[in-house]
Design an enzyme around this catalytic site. Structure first.
Site, mmCIF file in Angstrom:
data_model
loop_
_atom_site.group_PDB
_atom_site.id
_atom_site.type_symbol
_atom_site.label_atom_id
_atom_site.label_comp_id
_atom_site.label_asym_id
_atom_site.label_seq_id
_atom_site.Cartn_x
_atom_site.Cartn_y
_atom_site.Cartn_z
ATOM 1 N N ASP A 181 0.863 -1.186 0.000
ATOM 2 C CA ASP A 181 0.000 0.000 0.000
ATOM 3 C C ASP A 181 0.902 1.239 0.000
ATOM 4 O O ASP A 181 2.115 1.138 0.095
ATOM 5 C CB ASP A 181 -0.934 -0.030 1.211
ATOM 6 C CG ASP A 181 -0.163 -0.082 2.525
ATOM 7 O OD1 ASP A 181 1.081 -0.189 2.492
ATOM 8 O OD2 ASP A 181 -0.808 -0.012 3.572
ATOM 9 N N SER A 182 0.289 2.395 -0.086
ATOM 10 C CA SER A 182 1.070 3.627 -0.173
ATOM 11 C C SER A 182 1.628 4.057 1.179
ATOM 12 O O SER A 182 2.543 4.863 1.246
ATOM 13 C CB SER A 182 0.193 4.749 -0.711
ATOM 14 O OG SER A 182 -0.826 5.034 0.226
ATOM 15 N N GLY A 183 1.048 3.525 2.244
ATOM 16 C CA GLY A 183 1.418 3.981 3.579
ATOM 17 C C GLY A 183 0.438 5.021 4.088
ATOM 18 O O GLY A 183 0.410 5.332 5.276
ATOM 19 N N ASP B 138 -2.076 9.137 -2.660
ATOM 20 C CA ASP B 138 -2.936 10.105 -3.312
ATOM 21 C C ASP B 138 -3.989 10.540 -2.309
ATOM 22 O O ASP B 138 -4.157 9.928 -1.263
ATOM 23 C CB ASP B 138 -3.596 9.459 -4.538
ATOM 24 C CG ASP B 138 -3.958 10.487 -5.592
ATOM 25 O OD1 ASP B 138 -4.028 11.689 -5.247
ATOM 26 O OD2 ASP B 138 -4.190 10.087 -6.740
ATOM 27 N N GLY C 231 -10.932 4.290 -0.133
ATOM 28 C CA GLY C 231 -11.734 5.241 0.617
ATOM 29 C C GLY C 231 -13.123 4.735 0.898
ATOM 30 O O GLY C 231 -14.028 5.493 1.221
ATOM 31 N N ASP D 154 -8.375 -6.934 -0.268
ATOM 32 C CA ASP D 154 -7.518 -7.230 0.876
ATOM 33 C C ASP D 154 -8.257 -6.805 2.122
ATOM 34 O O ASP D 154 -9.110 -5.916 2.070
ATOM 35 C CB ASP D 154 -6.199 -6.444 0.799
ATOM 36 C CG ASP D 154 -6.381 -5.013 1.270
ATOM 37 O OD1 ASP D 154 -6.878 -4.194 0.480
ATOM 38 O OD2 ASP D 154 -6.083 -4.718 2.436
#
Ligand SMILES: *[C@@H]1O[C@H](CO)[C@@H](O)[C@H](O)[C@H]1NC(C)=O
Length: 358
Positions: free
Chosen positions: A103-105, A157, A194, A244
């Site tokens: 994931d992006s964190g 993002d 989201g 996930d």
């Protein structure tokens, strides 16, 4: 292996469509990644941190998992980028031969850290270790994921689409790229995020259905943070391919086994599906020995992956609507208990849960 009917390749991956459901928007496909092919639809297990109660890479492999999700944020804190770079990435770190999605964190920043703020530059937060101010920028997120050596990276993002103010608050850091025309064309896959911030399930389904209607067919669609078995079955019907969720592994640590319904092993009797050991043994050890949490984690991951395998087989055989009806009939012996969100969402893709035909 099933033949593909259409495919699209980029430098990072090849997406091959294997079958389309003739009623719903479900598809079966094959995603070829740097560490081998994976069959979609699929569930990706995620343990928030490598932990004693989690699985060894061998055990994870034995469940059939070929793509797991690791957390950029956790790996960035521990062992940290320097160590990861020295070792040669997360595959080597943990002895995992198959694919890793990172994931992006952003999610951890926003959900775990009260003092995070999002600016154009990135996400500002205080280190949970020593409270030093830190900044995660999109560039740093990608640099970390490069060092991890992940097979699928997520870009940091901001949320572009929200269905409720809550969703925006809870998952502010996640990518929701569906409305970015340029990215949609360039990026090899699409993540819909989201959405698991506590919004109503009907809203969730509406957003997923709207996205899948607009998205290009020959790209994988990943819905982040989903879910319960029934969420997976419905989301696949709406056209999603990848999921996930920490829930199956987390709930195992609390002594719960996922079958069609969650079974609290404290109370359960009989055999644990697919494990070849008695529930009595798991019950005997629950909350006393780590072995039980371990076995339940294994069971729950296996359950989710097996469910997705059955879903995929049903799509390929073009009997997914019947599969869905049977699934809900097993889950809710009384049709009056069918959740309204599921009935509505499935009706939207041509499946009537109240129809008697199976
Ligand atoms: C990566 O994810 C898998 C699946 O959840 C987990 O078993 C493993 O411990 C994770 N590794 C790290 C280093 O977090």
């Amino acid at each position: 292996m099933a033949a593909t009917i259409a495919s699209q390749s980029s430098a990072a991956l090849t997406f091959g469509l294997v079958a389309r459901c003739s009623t719903t928007r479900a598809r079966a496909s094959c995603l070829t990644l740097p560490h081998g092919p994976v069959q979609l639809p699929m569930f990706m297990p995620v343990a928030t941190q490598a932990s004693l109660k989690g699985l060894t890479p061998e055990q994870l492999e034995e469940t059939g998992c070929r793509l797991c999700l690791n957390n950029t944020y956790h790996l960035g804190l521990k062992p940290g980028q320097e160590v990861l770079a020295a070792i040669g990435g997360a595959h080597k770190l943990q002895g995992w031969q198959h694919n890793i999605l990172t994931d992006s964190g952003g999610f951890q920043m926003v959900s775990l850290l009260k003092l995070a703020s999002i600016t154009e530059e990135g996400v500002r937060f205080l280190s949970p270790h020593d409270a030093t101010p830190m900044l995660l920028t999109p560039e740093h997120s990608i640099s970390l994921q490069n060092t991890i050596g992940s097979d699928i990276m997520m870009q940091l993002d901001d949320v572009l689409v929200t269905t409720s103010p809550d969703a925006a608050r809870m998952r502010g850091g996640h990518a929701a790229k569906l409305l970015q025309g340029d990215d949609r064309q360039r990026s090899p896959g699409i993540a819909i995020g989201g959405l698991s911030g506590g919004e109503a399930k009907a809203d969730y389904c509406r957003v997923v259905a709207t996205c899948t209607e607009l998205l290009p067919e020959l790209k994988p669609r990943y819905v982040m943070g989903i879910g319960y078995p029934e969420d997976l079955v419905v989301s696949v019907a709406l056209g999603a391919d990848m999921f996930d969720c920490v829930w199956p592994t987390r709930t195992a640590r609390f002594g719960n086994a996922v079958t069609r319904k969650i079974v609290a092993v404290y109370a359960a009797e009989g055999e644990t599906e697919g494990l070849g050991i008695t529930r009595a043994f798991v019950h005997h050890n629950t909350a006393k020995e780590t072995v039980s949490a371990h076995l339940l984690t294994l069971h729950n991951v296996w359950y989710q992956l097996n469910l997705m395998g059955e879903v995929r087989d049903a799509i390929i055989a073009d009997r997914y609507p019947a599969f869905i009806r049977q699934f809900f009939a097993n889950l809710y012996p009384n049709k009056a208990d069918y959740p309204e969100w599921a009935v509505g969402a499935l009706r939207g893709v041509g499946v009537d849960l109240f129809e008697d035909r199976t």
